[in-house]
Enzyme design. Sequence first.
Site, PDB file in Angstrom:
ATOM      1  N   GLY A 264      -3.617   6.558  -6.000  1.00  0.00           N
ATOM      2  CA  GLY A 264      -3.369   6.019  -4.662  1.00  0.00           C
ATOM      3  C   GLY A 264      -2.103   6.417  -4.179  1.00  0.00           C
ATOM      4  O   GLY A 264      -0.960   6.174  -4.887  1.00  0.00           O
ATOM      5  N   VAL A 265      -2.136   7.259  -3.163  1.00  0.00           N
ATOM      6  CA  VAL A 265      -1.086   7.909  -2.404  1.00  0.00           C
ATOM      7  C   VAL A 265      -0.933   7.242  -0.974  1.00  0.00           C
ATOM      8  O   VAL A 265      -0.714   8.149  -0.006  1.00  0.00           O
ATOM      9  CB  VAL A 265      -1.040   9.085  -2.523  1.00  0.00           C
ATOM     10  CG1 VAL A 265      -0.468   9.533  -4.112  1.00  0.00           C
ATOM     11  CG2 VAL A 265      -2.254   9.901  -2.134  1.00  0.00           C
ATOM     12  N   GLY A 266      -1.067   5.895  -0.764  1.00  0.00           N
ATOM     13  CA  GLY A 266      -0.966   5.583   0.566  1.00  0.00           C
ATOM     14  C   GLY A 266       0.417   5.345   0.870  1.00  0.00           C
ATOM     15  O   GLY A 266       1.372   6.046   0.321  1.00  0.00           O
ATOM     16  N   LYS A 267       0.893   4.410   1.637  1.00  0.00           N
ATOM     17  CA  LYS A 267       2.224   4.028   2.151  1.00  0.00           C
ATOM     18  C   LYS A 267       2.959   3.921   0.801  1.00  0.00           C
ATOM     19  O   LYS A 267       4.345   4.670   0.738  1.00  0.00           O
ATOM     20  CB  LYS A 267       2.477   2.792   2.962  1.00  0.00           C
ATOM     21  CG  LYS A 267       2.010   2.928   4.152  1.00  0.00           C
ATOM     22  CD  LYS A 267       2.082   1.879   5.337  1.00  0.00           C
ATOM     23  CE  LYS A 267       1.642   0.639   4.793  1.00  0.00           C
ATOM     24  NZ  LYS A 267       1.819  -0.693   5.861  1.00  0.00           N
ATOM     25  N   VAL A 268       2.830   3.148   0.000  1.00  0.00           N
ATOM     26  CA  VAL A 268       3.813   3.106  -1.367  1.00  0.00           C
ATOM     27  C   VAL A 268       3.530   4.324  -2.241  1.00  0.00           C
ATOM     28  O   VAL A 268       4.587   5.158  -2.656  1.00  0.00           O
ATOM     29  CB  VAL A 268       3.402   1.935  -2.098  1.00  0.00           C
ATOM     30  CG1 VAL A 268       4.152   1.657  -3.531  1.00  0.00           C
ATOM     31  CG2 VAL A 268       3.534   0.737  -1.315  1.00  0.00           C
ATOM     32  N   GLY A 269       2.375   4.431  -2.600  1.00  0.00           N
ATOM     33  CA  GLY A 269       2.219   5.851  -3.411  1.00  0.00           C
ATOM     34  C   GLY A 269       2.776   7.090  -2.966  1.00  0.00           C
ATOM     35  O   GLY A 269       3.421   7.899  -3.658  1.00  0.00           O
TER      36      GLY A 269
ATOM     37  N   LYS B 251       1.701 -18.291  -0.195  1.00  0.00           N
ATOM     38  CA  LYS B 251       0.751 -17.286   0.323  1.00  0.00           C
ATOM     39  C   LYS B 251      -0.176 -18.003   1.380  1.00  0.00           C
ATOM     40  O   LYS B 251      -0.328 -19.385   1.491  1.00  0.00           O
ATOM     41  CB  LYS B 251      -0.380 -16.857  -0.728  1.00  0.00           C
ATOM     42  CG  LYS B 251      -0.752 -15.192  -0.405  1.00  0.00           C
ATOM     43  CD  LYS B 251       0.392 -14.269  -0.654  1.00  0.00           C
ATOM     44  CE  LYS B 251      -0.113 -12.968  -0.485  1.00  0.00           C
ATOM     45  NZ  LYS B 251       1.070 -11.955  -0.969  1.00  0.00           N
TER      46      LYS B 251
END
Length: 358
Positions: free
Chosen positions: A180-185, A80
């Site tokens: 959470g409903v951003g890009k992944v959600g 990382k």
Amino acid sequence: MPPTDLVDLAGHEQVAFCSDPDTGLRAVIALHSTALGPALGGTRFHPYPSMDAALADVLRLSRAMSSKNALAGLEHGGGKAVVIGDPHRDKTPELLRAYGRFVESLAGRYVTACDVGTYVADMDVVAEETRWATGRSPERGGAGDSSVLTAFGVLQGMRAAAQHVWGEPTLAGRRVGLAGVGKVGARLAEHLLEEGADVVVCDVDRSAVDALRRRHPAVREVADAEVLARTDLDIFSPNALGGALDDETVEVLRARVVCGGANNQLAGDGTAQRLARRGIVYTPDYLVNAGGVIQVSDELHGFDLDRARERTRAIFESTLAVLQAADADRVSPAVAADRLAEARIAAGGPVPWLPGRR
């Protein structure tokens, strides 16, 4: 705690520091393990309050990447990177190119990608100075937005949990709550609707919920994650920031399964045990959200979405194997996942659910 103490405790192979006065770059790259191949992990651009804070974060994140890559069956170890600064104020093309030269100086021992504060366009700039940058735009031969397969992988984890808990790998008729409903959600919500699930959502970003519900009016909304946790659900799915599962949330959670795309979902060391005591099946986050890293790792072989998607589909088998091992050994799924990852890293051999693959 002095940085040297942190490094000694972490058991990492290599920790490299970079300071470039001309561009303002201050960065740390941590290689936890290269036993399975070059370390792979994203670059986080964040305004850490101190170098010690940045170092503690990169050590923790790189260690988790070793486990994620091992369970995903990748020929990669864990690494990382963190860049210290405000990505909105301090990020410049010159700084990103300097960071690319820093990555290149490790001669292929570290392969980078996007993370919090870095994006596909940033990786395109980093790649001007190193061949070891993935997550690039399709125009540059890259995989683009890794949320595509991250969401698909979480779906496979949910299907495996459904098989383990309810006896069949279907989500039809199951009520799934997405925090959470951003890009992944948002992508995950669409997969779930296609599967016939009942989807309930919340997000601190009002516009994200509105955008999803405009496309899919069947999606229901609740006020916030606290209300969602108390809702009658089959599956609770954290897909935003880490630490979503603290002691208070676990005590009121009404779902039978926890499965989501967020990293570091467990707020404390004892949270996995608390979930197990309540009979809640937890699918370790680094296990089910590995679709993104599978997607970007495929770039090194000439990106093929179908090939990467098939590898991501194997998250079903890996999740089922972890849940079965947890039951057999009478431990939490988090402990079972760690043990399986450590065994593969130690052996350097094939993964049981991926015959013939390392």
